[in-house]
Design a protein around this motif. Structure first.
Motif, PDB file in Angstrom:
ATOM      1  N   ALA A  16       0.835  -1.208   0.000  1.00 45.12           N
ATOM      2  CA  ALA A  16       0.000   0.000   0.000  1.00 45.12           C
ATOM      3  C   ALA A  16       0.869   1.257   0.000  1.00 45.12           C
ATOM      4  CB  ALA A  16      -0.929  -0.004   1.210  1.00 45.12           C
ATOM      5  N   THR A  17       1.950   1.235   0.747  1.00 48.39           N
ATOM      6  CA  THR A  17       2.852   2.395   0.797  1.00 48.39           C
ATOM      7  C   THR A  17       3.571   2.567  -0.531  1.00 48.39           C
ATOM      8  OG1 THR A  17       3.184   2.035   3.149  1.00 48.39           O
ATOM      9  CG2 THR A  17       4.776   3.443   2.046  1.00 48.39           C
ATOM     10  N   ARG A  18       3.932   1.469  -1.172  1.00 47.53           N
ATOM     11  CA  ARG A  18       4.667   1.520  -2.444  1.00 47.53           C
ATOM     12  C   ARG A  18       3.764   1.791  -3.639  1.00 47.53           C
ATOM     13  NH1 ARG A  18       6.627  -3.396  -3.593  1.00 47.53           N
ATOM     14  NH2 ARG A  18       5.679  -4.448  -1.831  1.00 47.53           N
ATOM     15  N   THR A  19       2.463   1.953  -3.419  1.00 47.94           N
ATOM     16  CA  THR A  19       1.519   2.236  -4.498  1.00 47.94           C
ATOM     17  C   THR A  19       1.470   3.742  -4.731  1.00 47.94           C
ATOM     18  OG1 THR A  19       0.192   0.304  -3.914  1.00 47.94           O
ATOM     19  CG2 THR A  19      -0.863   1.981  -5.282  1.00 47.94           C
ATOM     20  N   VAL A  20       1.780   4.154  -5.947  1.00 46.49           N
ATOM     21  CA  VAL A  20       1.800   5.578  -6.301  1.00 46.49           C
ATOM     22  C   VAL A  20       1.010   5.790  -7.593  1.00 46.49           C
ATOM     23  CG1 VAL A  20       3.987   6.072  -5.140  1.00 46.49           C
ATOM     24  CG2 VAL A  20       4.002   5.329  -7.510  1.00 46.49           C
ATOM     25  N   VAL A  21       0.649   7.031  -7.851  1.00 47.63           N
ATOM     26  CA  VAL A  21      -0.105   7.380  -9.054  1.00 47.63           C
ATOM     27  C   VAL A  21       0.831   7.314 -10.254  1.00 47.63           C
ATOM     28  CG1 VAL A  21      -1.516   9.141 -10.176  1.00 47.63           C
ATOM     29  CG2 VAL A  21      -1.619   8.852  -7.693  1.00 47.63           C
ATOM     30  N   ALA A  22       0.412   6.573 -11.265  1.00 48.61           N
ATOM     31  CA  ALA A  22       1.266   6.343 -12.430  1.00 48.61           C
ATOM     32  C   ALA A  22       1.051   7.357 -13.546  1.00 48.61           C
ATOM     33  CB  ALA A  22       1.044   4.935 -12.978  1.00 48.61           C
ATOM     34  N   ASP A  23      -0.192   7.789 -13.754  1.00 53.84           N
ATOM     35  CA  ASP A  23      -0.467   8.702 -14.865  1.00 53.84           C
ATOM     36  C   ASP A  23      -1.586   9.659 -14.516  1.00 53.84           C
ATOM     37  OD1 ASP A  23      -2.890   7.271 -15.244  1.00 53.84           O
ATOM     38  OD2 ASP A  23      -1.916   5.905 -16.641  1.00 53.84           O
ATOM     39  N   PRO A  54       1.736  21.809 -16.800  1.00 56.15           N
ATOM     40  CA  PRO A  54       0.755  20.772 -16.476  1.00 56.15           C
ATOM     41  C   PRO A  54       1.058  20.142 -15.120  1.00 56.15           C
ATOM     42  CG  PRO A  54       2.355  19.929 -18.036  1.00 56.15           C
ATOM     43  CD  PRO A  54       2.675  21.388 -17.831  1.00 56.15           C
ATOM     44  N   ARG A  55       0.053  19.489 -14.543  1.00 61.85           N
ATOM     45  CA  ARG A  55       0.222  18.854 -13.245  1.00 61.85           C
ATOM     46  C   ARG A  55       1.389  17.868 -13.301  1.00 61.85           C
ATOM     47  NH1 ARG A  55      -4.889  18.678  -9.922  1.00 61.85           N
ATOM     48  NH2 ARG A  55      -3.873  16.936  -8.898  1.00 61.85           N
ATOM     49  N   ARG A  56       2.159  17.842 -12.228  1.00 59.22           N
ATOM     50  CA  ARG A  56       3.317  16.944 -12.161  1.00 59.22           C
ATOM     51  C   ARG A  56       3.191  16.009 -10.971  1.00 59.22           C
ATOM     52  NH1 ARG A  56       6.760  22.225 -13.148  1.00 59.22           N
ATOM     53  NH2 ARG A  56       6.351  22.433 -15.358  1.00 59.22           N
ATOM     54  N   ASP A  57       1.983  15.588 -10.693  1.00 52.66           N
ATOM     55  CA  ASP A  57       1.719  14.777  -9.510  1.00 52.66           C
ATOM     56  C   ASP A  57       1.529  13.296  -9.810  1.00 52.66           C
ATOM     57  OD1 ASP A  57      -0.668  15.134 -10.817  1.00 52.66           O
ATOM     58  OD2 ASP A  57      -1.812  15.643  -9.019  1.00 52.66           O
ATOM     59  N   ASN A  58       2.212  12.821 -10.845  1.00 54.02           N
ATOM     60  CA  ASN A  58       2.212  11.391 -11.176  1.00 54.02           C
ATOM     61  C   ASN A  58       3.525  11.046 -11.862  1.00 54.02           C
ATOM     62  OD1 ASN A  58       1.762  11.489 -14.236  1.00 54.02           O
ATOM     63  ND2 ASN A  58       0.077  12.757 -13.477  1.00 54.02           N
ATOM     64  N   TYR A  84      11.902   6.702 -14.491  1.00 56.38           N
ATOM     65  CA  TYR A  84      10.707   6.156 -13.845  1.00 56.38           C
ATOM     66  C   TYR A  84      10.957   5.916 -12.354  1.00 56.38           C
ATOM     67  CZ  TYR A  84       6.603   3.139 -13.245  1.00 56.38           C
ATOM     68  OH  TYR A  84       5.423   2.605 -12.827  1.00 56.38           O
ATOM     69  N   THR A  85      12.112   5.353 -12.021  1.00 56.17           N
ATOM     70  CA  THR A  85      12.394   5.079 -10.607  1.00 56.17           C
ATOM     71  C   THR A  85      12.658   6.369  -9.836  1.00 56.17           C
ATOM     72  OG1 THR A  85      14.741   4.631 -11.054  1.00 56.17           O
ATOM     73  CG2 THR A  85      13.259   2.741 -11.020  1.00 56.17           C
ATOM     74  N   ILE A  86      13.262   7.361 -10.467  1.00 57.61           N
ATOM     75  CA  ILE A  86      13.441   8.665  -9.814  1.00 57.61           C
ATOM     76  C   ILE A  86      12.074   9.291  -9.547  1.00 57.61           C
ATOM     77  CG2 ILE A  86      14.258  11.040 -10.150  1.00 57.61           C
ATOM     78  CD1 ILE A  86      16.672   9.829 -11.676  1.00 57.61           C
ATOM     79  N   ALA A  87      11.209   9.268 -10.550  1.00 61.17           N
ATOM     80  CA  ALA A  87       9.856   9.814 -10.373  1.00 61.17           C
ATOM     81  C   ALA A  87       9.099   9.041  -9.293  1.00 61.17           C
ATOM     82  CB  ALA A  87       9.094   9.778 -11.696  1.00 61.17           C
ATOM     83  N   GLY A  88       9.279   7.737  -9.268  1.00 58.34           N
ATOM     84  CA  GLY A  88       8.651   6.920  -8.227  1.00 58.34           C
ATOM     85  C   GLY A  88       9.135   7.330  -6.848  1.00 58.34           C
ATOM     86  N   HIS A  89      10.422   7.621  -6.721  1.00 56.58           N
ATOM     87  CA  HIS A  89      10.979   8.079  -5.450  1.00 56.58           C
ATOM     88  C   HIS A  89      10.330   9.400  -5.020  1.00 56.58           C
ATOM     89  CE1 HIS A  89      13.889   8.918  -2.297  1.00 56.58           C
ATOM     90  NE2 HIS A  89      14.042  10.102  -2.820  1.00 56.58           N
ATOM     91  N   ILE A  90      10.182  10.314  -5.956  1.00 59.16           N
ATOM     92  CA  ILE A  90       9.570  11.616  -5.659  1.00 59.16           C
ATOM     93  C   ILE A  90       8.124  11.433  -5.201  1.00 59.16           C
ATOM     94  CG2 ILE A  90       8.798  13.797  -6.703  1.00 59.16           C
ATOM     95  CD1 ILE A  90      11.354  13.581  -8.509  1.00 59.16           C
TER      96      ILE A  90
END
Length: 163
Positions: free
Chosen positions: A32-39, A90-94, A139-145
């Motif tokens: 659940a913690t590792r689940t992030v918004v992808a797009d 544009p939104r940068r929240d994914n 992708y992994t950097i964005a995932g970290h953010i």
């Protein structure tokens, strides 16, 4: 004899201690913690533990000089916290939008390219650390953010209050 045996037991203790402590200190985040918004559609993805570790390492090596703790040293008003990312245009929240930004960065309002002043794939000739990054690395950097606010909560992007 006592000196040799004490050295031996000291080394043995050190090895056993490291074996148990290093295994216990590894980040064990639940799914659940590792689940992030992808797009931008709201689809989610679960980052693997390897992606979490690699993303942190790549972020610290590539972005950490200017974005330690999710702040932006060159403009403390714009951080990497979820609110700031969602208010950008544009939104940068994914993950997908952050990867797009890392390839072709624009101003906060999205009107102008800032590739010459912000490290990106587009400006890899100016920022050598960006040359060797693959799409998977981005992708992994964005995932970290995206993951950090879940781990360190308000400290991520909190600025001088916390760092």
């Amino acid at each position: 004899m006592l000196k040799k045996s004490s050295q031996f037991f000291g080394i043995l203790f050190f090895c056993i201690f490291n074996l148990f402590v290093l295994n216990a200190s590894a980040i064990d985040l639940d799914e659940a913690t590792r689940t992030v918004v992808a797009d931008s559609s709201g689809n989610t993805t679960v980052l693997s533990p390897e992606q979490v570790k690699r993303g942190k390492r790549l972020f610290n090596a590539t972005c950490g000089a200017c974005h330690v703790g999710g702040i932006t040293k060159t403009n403390p008003n714009v951080g990497l916290d979820p609110e700031a990312l969602s208010l950008a245009t544009p939104r940068r929240d994914n993950i997908a939008s952050i990867v797009d930004y890392l390839k072709n960065p624009t101003t906060y309002d999205g009107l102008e390219s800032i590739a010459e002043v912000h490290p990106s794939i587009k400006s890899a000739d100016i920022y050598p650390r960006m040359r060797s990054l693959t799409d998977e690395d981005l992708y992994t950097i964005a995932g970290h953010i995206m993951l950090q606010p879940k781990i360190v909560s308000e400290k991520w992007g909190g600025g001088k209050i916390y760092y």
